[in-house]
Design an enzyme around this catalytic site. Sequence first.
Site, short mmCIF file in Angstrom:
data_model
loop_
_atom_site.label_atom_id
_atom_site.label_comp_id
_atom_site.label_asym_id
_atom_site.label_seq_id
_atom_site.Cartn_x
_atom_site.Cartn_y
_atom_site.Cartn_z
N SER A 228 0.84 -1.20 0.00
CA SER A 228 0.00 0.00 0.00
C SER A 228 0.88 1.25 0.00
O SER A 228 1.68 1.45 -0.91
CB SER A 228 -0.95 -0.04 1.20
N GLU B 3 -9.86 -4.33 -6.07
CA GLU B 3 -9.56 -3.16 -5.24
C GLU B 3 -9.57 -1.85 -6.02
O GLU B 3 -9.23 -1.80 -7.21
CB GLU B 3 -8.24 -3.33 -4.50
N HIS C 296 -7.38 -5.34 -1.37
CA HIS C 296 -6.17 -4.59 -1.02
C HIS C 296 -5.33 -5.34 0.01
O HIS C 296 -5.80 -5.67 1.10
CB HIS C 296 -6.59 -3.23 -0.48
#
Length: 298
Positions: free
Chosen positions: A147, A241, A271
């Site tokens: 991320s 996602e 995610h």
Amino acid sequence: MPSPQALSVRSMLQQMRASQNPAELSLEAQRAGLDQMGRTIPKPENVRVERTSFGGVPGEWVAIADEPTTRVMLYLHGGAYYMGSCESHRSLAWRLAQASGARVALIEYRLAPEHKFPAAVEDAVKAYESLLAQDIAPDRIAIAGDSAGGGLTLATLVSLRDAGKPLPACAAVLSPWTDLAGTGPSMESRAAYDPWLEPEGIRKAPLLYCSPEQLTHPLVSPLYADLTGLPPILIHVGHDECLLDDSVRLHEKLRQAGVEARVHIWEDMWHVFHSFPIPEADEALKEIGDFMKEKIPE
């Protein structure tokens, strides 16, 4: 078809998303919640954790006991630049250590809003340089992150390249956040399928980290950076996602820049699904480990 375990986790995430409004939670509560999620996978007895510092940046060595190796992974945790710690990502770190046969240097870079851009980039660069100062050869090192940590991985590589520093052997990014301006089409096209993230929250979070004018800065959003000269990179992303196109566009730009890049879009996944105790995560982590072993053979 996703595994029963994956379906159960997806349902849990959907329930959490429906019952919680992050805007109503304090930073402390959000940080504590992510840390708690990281503690859901119990640590095996053969995992060794050593608290330390990497060039003044706090962190941990996470390794598998009695498995000597010269392979090292610098891991940069996710959490939108304002959450995340060794607590939230230790379980992912030891699973990566198992898969890759590497010692994992898991760092705690400074978080926003207390420390805004470029604090996180500065800390990641310091940590990498500290590994070199310990006589760890760059061709024995990989950098990885999920991320925000995936975006930070790329920003660190660009910073090292621009400073003339020796680059690591390879990198792996898990659902990387590469466009903090939120311009990817999947921000809307995947919104109904993403069980965890939603576009409004994704677009608000960056302002804790940087100013509106910095959203497309190449070290904030590496999608806008010159990516030439970077080492081989493996990209993992979930098909469902909102940040899917952050990875798809990154892969295209890396290839255009002449960088060896691979992307794996995982069907029915969300995610950073790697963080959860599901068979799909085990398979994905093995692929990352095999990539590292290919690029950093013992």
